[in-house]
Write a protein that holds these residues in place. Structure first.
Motif, PDB file in Angstrom:
ATOM      1  N   PRO A  36     139.336  33.598  23.668  1.00 30.43           N
ATOM      2  CA  PRO A  36     140.632  33.057  24.085  1.00 30.43           C
ATOM      3  C   PRO A  36     140.561  31.627  24.611  1.00 30.43           C
ATOM      4  CG  PRO A  36     140.424  35.310  24.829  1.00 30.43           C
ATOM      5  CD  PRO A  36     139.084  34.922  24.287  1.00 30.43           C
ATOM      6  N   TRP A  47     136.257  37.154  26.590  1.00 28.86           N
ATOM      7  CA  TRP A  47     136.565  36.035  27.473  1.00 28.86           C
ATOM      8  C   TRP A  47     136.448  34.696  26.757  1.00 28.86           C
ATOM      9  CZ3 TRP A  47     138.812  35.816  32.045  1.00 28.86           C
ATOM     10  CH2 TRP A  47     138.818  36.954  32.856  1.00 28.86           C
ATOM     11  N   PHE A  90     144.551  36.059  25.232  1.00 31.38           N
ATOM     12  CA  PHE A  90     144.070  36.930  26.300  1.00 31.38           C
ATOM     13  C   PHE A  90     144.788  38.284  26.272  1.00 31.38           C
ATOM     14  CE2 PHE A  90     142.072  33.413  28.833  1.00 31.38           C
ATOM     15  CZ  PHE A  90     140.862  34.050  29.011  1.00 31.38           C
TER      16      PHE A  90
END
Length: 387
Positions: free
Chosen positions: A289, A286, A115
C-alpha cells in the motif's frame, strides 16, 4: 491554485478509473482461463459470473492500485508538460512544489484504498468466492444429484436418489456405492439424506439418517445400522483442482495474519516454510500500500524529465518503470519466503530506493535541472550517434 488542483485531481481520477478497469479486465480474463475447468463444470449465467468477478477483484486490486496510481500521475503531468501547460504555470510564478498537493492527495487516497483492500478486502473476496463456488456446486453444477439418475461424477462413488429437493438439499430413498477402498465394496442405503456445505473447508457432505451400510471384503459381508452417517466430497479435486485451503497466507485478512504472527499455531511452529510465507505476506500487506504513495511521487518528476514524449511511449515507459519496481518487490518476496533475506529488508528496499529517487527527482525538476545520471545517459547516446 485551488482551481488548478481541482482540475488536476479530476484528471487523475479519470485516468485512474480507466487504468484500473483495463488492468483488472486483463488480469481477470487471464485468471478465468486458468480456472476454465472449474467453470466448465458449472451451469452459470452472466450474473453468476459477474458476482464471481466482483469477489476476485480485491485480490487483484492489491497489485493493480499501485501501478494505476503511478500511471495516472505520470500520464497527467506528461500531458501537461507536452501541451506546455506546466510551462505556462511556471511563467506565472507557479513552482513545481505548488503543483504537488494534487498528486500527493491523490496518492494518499490510493494508499488508503489499498490499505482497506489489504486489511479486509482480500479475505472477504476470497471467502465469498469460495462460498459461491460451493453453493453452485451443490445446486447448479453437473455435480448436483438429480432425481432418478445414477450420478457417477464423483470419483469412485455412485449416487442415486429417488426424490431430490435441490433448494433444500434434501433427498429421499438414497443409494450410494463407495469404491474408494481397495478390494472392498461399500453400499449405503438410507431413507433420508441431506446435502451440507462447508465453504471454508471446501467440502460438500451428504448426511444419511437411519440407514444401513453393507460392507463386503472378499467373502465376508458386514451389515451395520446407523442413525447418522456422512460422506465427504472434496470439491478441490472435483472442480479442476481448485484450492480450498483456508490457511493460505495470501487469502487471509491482515488481522488473521497479525494474530498468527503474534501467537504462532502448531503449523507455524513445525513448518518453517509456512511460517516464512506468513511473515512475508504480513510485511507485504504493509509495504505494497505504501507503494502507491511512493510510486505516485516517483512519477511526478519523471514526467518532467521526459516531457515531449508521446502518450503511447509514456505509457510504455511508465509500465517499464513499474516492472522494475515490481521485479525488485518480487525478488524480495521470493528471498523472504526462502529465508535468504528478511522480508522487512527485501520488501521495503524497493520503496526506499524509489522514495530516494522521487525526492531527488522532485528537487532537480523544481530547479529545472537535469539529474546527473540522465545527463550521462544523454551524453553517452550523443557519442554513439556521432560514431
Amino acid at each position: 491554485m485551488k482551481l488548478v488542483h481541482r482540475n488536476i485531481f479530476k484528471e487523475l481520477l479519470s485516468i485512474f478509473g480507466l487504468s484500473v478497469c483495463c488492468l483488472l479486465g486483463l488480469i481477470i480474463m487471464g485468471r478465468m482461463l486458468q480456472l476454465r475447468e472449474l467453470f466448465m463444470s458449472q451451469n452459470l449465467g452472466i450474473m453468476d459470473l459477474l458476482q464471481l468477478f466482483i469477489f476476485l477483484c480485491p485480490f487483484f486490486m492489491l497489485l493493480i492500485t499501485p501501478i494505476a496510481c503511478m500511471l495516472s500521475v505520470f500520464l497527467v503531468f506528461l500531458r501537461m508538460n507536452t501541451d506546455n501547460e506546466a510551462i505556462a504555470l511556471k511563467a506565472n510564478g507557479v513552482s513545481l512544489y505548488q503543483l504537488l498537493p494534487a498528486p500527493l492527495a491523490f496518492s494518499l487516497l490510493c494508499t488508503v484504498l489499498t490499505f482497506v483492500v489489504s486489511f479486509v478486502g482480500v479475505s472477504w473476496g476470497m471467502d465469498m468466492f469460495k462460498a459461491k463456488i460451493v453453493e453452485y456446486a451443490r445446486t447448479r453444477s453437473k455435480l448436483a444429484i438429480q432425481a432418478g439418475v445414477f450420478n457417477r461424477d464423483f470419483p469412485n462413488l455412485t449416487f442415486y436418489a429417488k426424490q431430490v429437493d435441490s433448494e433444500k438439499g434434501e433427498m429421499r430413498f438414497v443409494f450410494v456405492e463407495d469404491r474408494t477402498l481397495k478390494d472392498t465394496s461399500v453400499v449405503i442405503v438410507a431413507p433420508y439424506g441431506r446435502v451440507e456445505t462447508n465453504p471454508k473447508e471446501g467440502e460438500v457432505g451428504i448426511v444419511f439418517r437411519n440407514g444401513r451400510i453393507f460392507r463386503q471384503h472378499g467373502d465376508e459381508l458386514n451389515i451395520l445400522q446407523f442413525g447418522r452417517y456422512k460422506v465427504r466430497l472434496p470439491l478441490g479435486k472435483l472442480l479442476g483442482g481448485f484450492s480450498f485451503d483456508r490457511d493460505k497466507p495470501k487469502e487471509m485478512s491482515f488481522f488473521d495474519l497479525w494474530e498468527l504472527y503474534r501467537t504462532p499455531n502448531d503449523r507455524m511452529l513445525h513448518d518453517t516454510n509456512y511460517a516464512r510465507k506468513l511473515e512475508t505476506e504480513f510485511v507485504k500487506r504493509w509495504a505494497l500500500p505504501f507503494g502507491c504513495l511512493i510510486l505516485g511521487m516517483f512519477a511526478f518528476p519523471i514526467a518532467s524529465v521526459f516531457r515531449g514524449l508521446r502518450q503511447q511511449y509514456g505509457l510504455m515507459l511508465s509500465m517499464g518503470l513499474f516492472l522494475v519496481y515490481y521485479s525488485l518487490f518480487s525478488v524480495g518476496t521470493g528471498l523472504g519466503e526462502a529465508g535468504t533475506l528478511s522480508p522487512y529488508i527485501g520488501l521495503w528496499l524497493p520503496n526506499i530506493l524509489f522514495a530516494i529517487i522521487a525526492w531527488v527527482g522532485i528537487y532537480y525538476a523544481n530547479m529545472e535541472k537535469t539529474i546527473p545520471l540522465v545527463t550521462l545517459i544523454e551524453h553517452w547516446r550523443a557519442k554513439r550517434a556521432e560514431s
